[in-house]
Design a protein around this motif. Structure first.
Motif, PDB file in Angstrom:
ATOM      1  N   VAL A 225     -33.767   3.848  -2.118  1.00 48.81           N
ATOM      2  CA  VAL A 225     -33.472   2.701  -2.717  1.00 48.81           C
ATOM      3  C   VAL A 225     -33.733   3.047  -3.862  1.00 48.81           C
ATOM      4  CG1 VAL A 225     -33.816   0.343  -2.819  1.00 48.81           C
ATOM      5  CG2 VAL A 225     -33.788   1.111  -0.547  1.00 48.81           C
ATOM      6  N   ARG A 226     -35.566   3.278  -3.941  1.00 51.43           N
ATOM      7  CA  ARG A 226     -35.212   3.718  -5.911  1.00 51.43           C
ATOM      8  C   ARG A 226     -34.721   4.672  -6.253  1.00 51.43           C
ATOM      9  NH1 ARG A 226     -42.105   3.064  -5.634  1.00 51.43           N
ATOM     10  NH2 ARG A 226     -41.446   1.277  -5.689  1.00 51.43           N
ATOM     11  N   LEU A 227     -33.702   5.355  -5.887  1.00 56.60           N
ATOM     12  CA  LEU A 227     -32.768   5.889  -6.188  1.00 56.60           C
ATOM     13  C   LEU A 227     -31.569   6.377  -6.679  1.00 56.60           C
ATOM     14  CD1 LEU A 227     -33.666   9.672  -4.892  1.00 56.60           C
ATOM     15  CD2 LEU A 227     -33.884   9.383  -6.898  1.00 56.60           C
ATOM     16  N   VAL A 228     -31.152   5.105  -5.386  1.00 57.20           N
ATOM     17  CA  VAL A 228     -29.524   4.783  -5.397  1.00 57.20           C
ATOM     18  C   VAL A 228     -29.753   3.325  -6.731  1.00 57.20           C
ATOM     19  CG1 VAL A 228     -28.282   2.726  -3.902  1.00 57.20           C
ATOM     20  CG2 VAL A 228     -29.403   4.889  -2.914  1.00 57.20           C
ATOM     21  N   HIS A 229     -30.554   3.182  -7.037  1.00 56.63           N
ATOM     22  CA  HIS A 229     -30.433   1.918  -7.841  1.00 56.63           C
ATOM     23  C   HIS A 229     -30.729   3.131  -9.460  1.00 56.63           C
ATOM     24  CE1 HIS A 229     -31.706  -2.081  -9.214  1.00 56.63           C
ATOM     25  NE2 HIS A 229     -32.537  -1.576 -10.547  1.00 56.63           N
ATOM     26  N   ARG A 230     -31.351   3.869  -9.573  1.00 59.63           N
ATOM     27  CA  ARG A 230     -30.665   4.421 -10.790  1.00 59.63           C
ATOM     28  C   ARG A 230     -29.709   4.911 -10.762  1.00 59.63           C
ATOM     29  NH1 ARG A 230     -36.141   4.905  -9.121  1.00 59.63           N
ATOM     30  NH2 ARG A 230     -37.793   5.003 -10.845  1.00 59.63           N
TER      31      ARG A 230
ATOM     32  N   THR B  61     -32.395  11.811 -17.355  1.00 61.72           N
ATOM     33  CA  THR B  61     -32.868  12.809 -16.838  1.00 61.72           C
ATOM     34  C   THR B  61     -35.119  13.149 -17.965  1.00 61.72           C
ATOM     35  OG1 THR B  61     -31.896  14.083 -19.542  1.00 61.72           O
ATOM     36  CG2 THR B  61     -31.404  14.185 -16.589  1.00 61.72           C
ATOM     37  N   PHE B  62     -34.980  12.133 -18.334  1.00 60.22           N
ATOM     38  CA  PHE B  62     -36.638  12.651 -19.711  1.00 60.22           C
ATOM     39  C   PHE B  62     -37.849  12.521 -19.009  1.00 60.22           C
ATOM     40  CE2 PHE B  62     -39.265  10.664 -23.143  1.00 60.22           C
ATOM     41  CZ  PHE B  62     -38.268  10.655 -23.798  1.00 60.22           C
ATOM     42  N   GLU B  63     -38.128  11.662 -18.144  1.00 57.84           N
ATOM     43  CA  GLU B  63     -39.108  11.532 -16.807  1.00 57.84           C
ATOM     44  C   GLU B  63     -38.453  12.255 -15.776  1.00 57.84           C
ATOM     45  OE1 GLU B  63     -42.504   9.606 -18.979  1.00 57.84           O
ATOM     46  OE2 GLU B  63     -42.589   8.939 -17.442  1.00 57.84           O
ATOM     47  N   GLN B  64     -39.510  12.380 -14.643  1.00 55.21           N
ATOM     48  CA  GLN B  64     -39.090  12.203 -13.239  1.00 55.21           C
ATOM     49  C   GLN B  64     -40.157  11.453 -13.167  1.00 55.21           C
ATOM     50  OE1 GLN B  64     -35.907  11.927 -11.900  1.00 55.21           O
ATOM     51  NE2 GLN B  64     -35.838  12.836 -13.986  1.00 55.21           N
ATOM     52  N   THR B  65     -41.065  11.296 -13.351  1.00 49.53           N
ATOM     53  CA  THR B  65     -42.747  10.676 -13.485  1.00 49.53           C
ATOM     54  C   THR B  65     -42.789   8.969 -12.269  1.00 49.53           C
ATOM     55  OG1 THR B  65     -43.705  10.590 -15.272  1.00 49.53           O
ATOM     56  CG2 THR B  65     -44.826   9.599 -14.220  1.00 49.53           C
TER      57      THR B  65
ATOM     58  N   PRO C 128     -45.635  -2.811 -18.091  1.00 46.20           N
ATOM     59  CA  PRO C 128     -45.767  -4.243 -16.473  1.00 46.20           C
ATOM     60  C   PRO C 128     -44.531  -5.282 -17.084  1.00 46.20           C
ATOM     61  CG  PRO C 128     -47.980  -3.983 -17.946  1.00 46.20           C
ATOM     62  CD  PRO C 128     -47.432  -2.654 -17.902  1.00 46.20           C
ATOM     63  N   ALA C 129     -45.184  -5.698 -18.908  1.00 39.68           N
ATOM     64  CA  ALA C 129     -44.348  -6.730 -19.482  1.00 39.68           C
ATOM     65  C   ALA C 129     -42.425  -6.126 -19.084  1.00 39.68           C
ATOM     66  CB  ALA C 129     -44.041  -6.887 -21.102  1.00 39.68           C
ATOM     67  N   ALA C 130     -42.343  -5.009 -19.096  1.00 37.37           N
ATOM     68  CA  ALA C 130     -41.286  -4.810 -19.091  1.00 37.37           C
ATOM     69  C   ALA C 130     -40.609  -4.806 -17.733  1.00 37.37           C
ATOM     70  CB  ALA C 130     -40.403  -3.160 -19.280  1.00 37.37           C
ATOM     71  N   GLN C 131     -41.590  -4.983 -16.481  1.00 39.82           N
ATOM     72  CA  GLN C 131     -41.748  -4.708 -15.638  1.00 39.82           C
ATOM     73  C   GLN C 131     -41.134  -6.342 -15.548  1.00 39.82           C
ATOM     74  OE1 GLN C 131     -44.871  -4.181 -12.264  1.00 39.82           O
ATOM     75  NE2 GLN C 131     -43.690  -3.943 -10.647  1.00 39.82           N
ATOM     76  N   VAL C 132     -41.416  -7.253 -15.856  1.00 38.44           N
ATOM     77  CA  VAL C 132     -42.037  -9.026 -15.589  1.00 38.44           C
ATOM     78  C   VAL C 132     -40.132  -9.180 -16.038  1.00 38.44           C
ATOM     79  CG1 VAL C 132     -42.282 -11.218 -16.783  1.00 38.44           C
ATOM     80  CG2 VAL C 132     -43.780  -9.296 -15.449  1.00 38.44           C
TER      81      VAL C 132
ATOM     82  N   GLY D 123     -35.451  -1.044 -17.883  1.00 43.87           N
ATOM     83  CA  GLY D 123     -35.164   0.010 -17.466  1.00 43.87           C
ATOM     84  C   GLY D 123     -35.686   1.434 -17.672  1.00 43.87           C
ATOM     85  N   PHE D 124     -35.109   2.135 -19.047  1.00 43.72           N
ATOM     86  CA  PHE D 124     -35.588   2.605 -19.732  1.00 43.72           C
ATOM     87  C   PHE D 124     -37.437   2.472 -19.662  1.00 43.72           C
ATOM     88  CE2 PHE D 124     -37.241   5.433 -23.075  1.00 43.72           C
ATOM     89  CZ  PHE D 124     -36.677   7.070 -22.702  1.00 43.72           C
ATOM     90  N   MET D 125     -37.735   1.823 -19.971  1.00 46.18           N
ATOM     91  CA  MET D 125     -39.469   1.718 -19.932  1.00 46.18           C
ATOM     92  C   MET D 125     -39.701   2.110 -18.338  1.00 46.18           C
ATOM     93  SD  MET D 125     -39.574  -1.557 -22.644  1.00 46.18           S
ATOM     94  CE  MET D 125     -41.153  -1.360 -23.040  1.00 46.18           C
ATOM     95  N   LEU D 126     -39.238   1.586 -17.279  1.00 45.07           N
ATOM     96  CA  LEU D 126     -39.524   1.560 -16.314  1.00 45.07           C
ATOM     97  C   LEU D 126     -39.286   3.179 -15.276  1.00 45.07           C
ATOM     98  CD1 LEU D 126     -38.799  -2.090 -14.880  1.00 45.07           C
ATOM     99  CD2 LEU D 126     -41.150  -0.608 -16.105  1.00 45.07           C
ATOM    100  N   TRP D 127     -38.257   3.617 -16.628  1.00 43.25           N
ATOM    101  CA  TRP D 127     -37.634   4.695 -15.369  1.00 43.25           C
ATOM    102  C   TRP D 127     -38.887   6.281 -16.204  1.00 43.25           C
ATOM    103  CZ3 TRP D 127     -32.181   5.504 -13.717  1.00 43.25           C
ATOM    104  CH2 TRP D 127     -31.820   6.813 -13.001  1.00 43.25           C
TER     105      TRP D 127
END
Lengths: 277, 369
Positions: free
Chosen positions: A64-69, A265-269, A170-174, A151-155
């Motif tokens: 689901v997380r991949l599909v979301h991306r 592709t910036f980071e996959q963390t 976490p603010a970005a998540q909110v 989304g960039f910040m969470l990704w």
């Protein structure tokens, strides 16, 4: 000798081009996928069996997380396309920026409220885009910018924390979750009411709007068409401007697309972390 | 000395076997077995001291309840005893421990599911069985009121486990839990509070891992207990609200055997060596320690990164204000915007219904007039 077509007024008018409709369709699909894959993630803490089941139905949380991306990437691509197509429309075909908000829109909104309350004698007369449509368009534009930024910040949380305070993640998540809920509810209330409940407005699918609908919803636009104010630019002129536009647009598009590639592709963390030891 | 005892056994033995109460039988056995120096030689060359500490036995839960020796050692009713068939002292224990189920069926059945039994079945003869933790000749009563473990028994638990798990005991002894236990603190967990007692599960499975946050939360969301130490009871809620916790929680709910690398409580806080949050070397309130913890999974994490984790704090104006204000803004914006839109849509809807009715009325009026 031929009879001029204009003698018999057409019963419907072109409202959206194929390009507009494809953009809309792509956006709808990516939006729905983003909602379906995003909302159940937002509410995991609330323990709704239905949403948990939805996640499993879509292949599990990691999928689901991949599909979301992927859906987010599609939305970003259609956003870039929209920016380029709008630039073409304005710069090459010199179509006026009908969607820009004007003072008149505010007056229209006030008049609409007054009319609904029985305080005004008439509804505001709609231009090519009514004040309601502008609210919707700019809400979507604003929402997309917010969702892409957060989304960039969470990704890319590790990269983000290099230049922003950690708590912004976490603010970005909110914000991402809040804006998503706002968008979903706005679509359900505003969009559904305006184009599905009030009456089913097919123009975004067929591209055309019937005359009686135009009279109801866009009387000012109809008036201008009937007065022959819709002037088409000369083909030579358009071709000349296009020769300048296309190479510049190609460079800008390349920059934006590179930006998207960099984004995804910036980071996959957030997706792949070190395995358990 | 031996002849003297033999005489007595020959005289009284048969009568006692038939008539005597179990306590008396134990007394009978103790006549020989309380005298030091008796040993048994096994086939593998090992010897076993078969001396029983009489005082310890009499004070033990079995001794004081009148359990007889042959209730467990049923093969030793005759004297002279028949030869033991066991190859080694361990084999003897492994043969005898099954007799515990005669009285302790519930506990015995539980052990059958334990990690120790599984190890035993896999051929690890030293895996613990009943008698390894509860010396049947000296076990004191460990429960007090309402069947709860006595404070003394709780203190003894880690030492019991340490007989095999010495390294882990050493860690536990230094931990915030272990150090408090020895001062008589009744709130901290001993081994069995996390691992269970007779049905001790394998703690290396995905299942144990996913279930572990609830285990910690059992105590750490208990307001009364946490208040004594000024600890937050929001730890589970804040964990579940974050990515790591929501992933683990979802898996635990839907796929309890799912393997995941998302951290559970003990990945950050330590397992047996759990330190206070303020511990200078390990405490996660110390930023350098937290960063090092993040880097276990996020090796590129920089100095700001640990702040992305709110350390179980619920955001407030003072702590993590960005999160607090973002949440507040949307708490106002969502009902405000959507409510406004709903009002506009509703007023438009109603107005159109009214307009339509009036329109129809106007159309029909001339005809009816």
């Amino acid at each position: 000798m031929s009879t001029p077509d204009s003698f018999e007024p057409p019963h419907s008018y072109q409202r959206f081009s194929v390009s507009d409709r494809v953009q809309h369709g792509t956006m709808v699909i990516s939006f729905l996928v983003l909602v379906a894959t995003g909302l159940p993630q937002k509410y995991i803490y609330a323990n709704y069996a239905f949403l948990d089941g939805l996640i499993d139905l879509m292949g599990g949380l990691e999928t689901v997380r991949l599909v979301h991306r992927w859906a987010a990437t599609v939305l970003m691509l259609v956003t870039v396309y929209h920016v380029m197509a709008s630039a073409h429309r304005v710069l090459v075909r010199r179509v006026p920026l009908h969607l820009l908000p004007r003072y008149q829109d505010l007056l229209d909104a006030v008049q609409a409220v007054r009319y609904n309350l029985g305080l005004a004698r008439e509804r505001p007369r709609g231009e090519r885009y009514t004040w309601e449509e502008k609210v919707e368009y700019w809400s979507l534009a604003w929402g997309t910018v917010v969702m892409i930024a957060t989304g960039f910040m969470l990704w890319n949380p590790v990269a983000t924390a290099r230049f922003l305070p950690g708590q912004w993640i976490p603010a970005a998540q909110v914000v991402h979750g809040g804006e998503a809920l706002l968008a979903i509810l706005a679509v359900l209330v505003w969009h559904f009411y305006s184009v599905h409940v009030r009456h089913f407005n097919r123009s975004m699918f067929s591209g055309r709007m019937a005359e009686h609908e135009m009279e109801q919803e866009h009387p000012l636009e109809l008036e201008r068409i009937r007065n022959g104010e819709q002037r088409a630019a000369g083909a030579d002129e358009v071709a000349r401007r296009e020769r300048v536009f296309l190479p510049i647009a190609a460079v800008v598009a390349l920059v934006l697309l590179t930006g998207i590639y960099w984004f995804v592709t910036f980071e996959q963390t957030a997706i792949t972390t070190l395995p358990l030891r | 000395m031996m002849t003297q005892q033999l005489d007595r056994v020959l005289l009284l033995g048969p009568a006692l076997l038939l008539l005597a109460a179990p306590a008396a039988r134990a007394q009978e056995c103790l006549d020989c077995h309380s005298q030091s120096g008796s040993t048994v030689l096994f086939k593998d060359g090992a010897t076993l001291d078969v001396t029983i500490d009489k005082a310890a036995w009499e004070a033990s839960v079995h001794g004081s309840a009148g359990v007889g020796c042959t209730d467990c050692h049923g093969d030793l009713k005759e004297y002279p005893h028949p030869e033991l068939g066991d190859r080694s002292p361990r084999n003897l224990t492994l043969r005898l421990y099954t007799s515990c189920q005669q009285c302790h069926e519930e506990q015995f059945k539980k052990t059958l599911d334990s990690v120790h039994q599984r190890a035993l079945a896999a051929g690890h003869k030293n895996a613990a069985v009943c008698a390894d933790c509860h010396d049947p000749h000296a076990q004191r009563k460990i429960t007090g009121e309402k069947g709860k473990l006595t404070a003394e028994a709780r203190l003894g638990i880690p030492r019991t486990c340490s007989r095999c798990h010495g390294d882990i005991y050493a860690q536990y002894r230094q931990s915030v839990h272990g150090a408090a236990l020895v001062t008589g603190n009744p709130d901290v967990p001993t081994c069995i509070d996390c691992h269970g007692v007779h049905d001790i599960a394998d703690p290396t499975t995905a299942k144990f891992r996913l279930a572990s946050p609830r285990m910690c939360a059992d105590c750490h969301t208990d307001r009364k207990r946490m208040a004594k130490y000024g600890l937050s009871t929001q730890v589970l809620r804040t964990y579940v609200a974050d990515f790591h916790g929501s992933t683990v929680t979802l898996f635990q709910r839907r796929h309890p055997d799912q393997i995941t690398n998302k951290p559970v409580c003990y990945d950050c806080h330590g397992i047996h060596d759990i330190a206070s949050k303020n511990d200078p070397r390990k405490g996660l309130q110390v930023k350098a320690n937290l960063l090092r913890t993040c880097q276990k999974c996020h090796p590129d994490a920089g100095t700001n990164f640990p702040d992305a984790w709110l350390s179980h704090y619920v955001p407030t104006r003072d702590r993590n204000p960005a999160v607090y204000w973002a949440r507040s803004a949307y708490n106002v914006m969502i009902p405000g915007v959507v409510g406004g839109m709903a009002l506009l849509a509703a007023s438009d809807f109603v107005r159109r219904r009214i307009d339509r009715r009036r329109h129809l009325e106007r159309r029909h009026r001339p005809e009816s007039a």
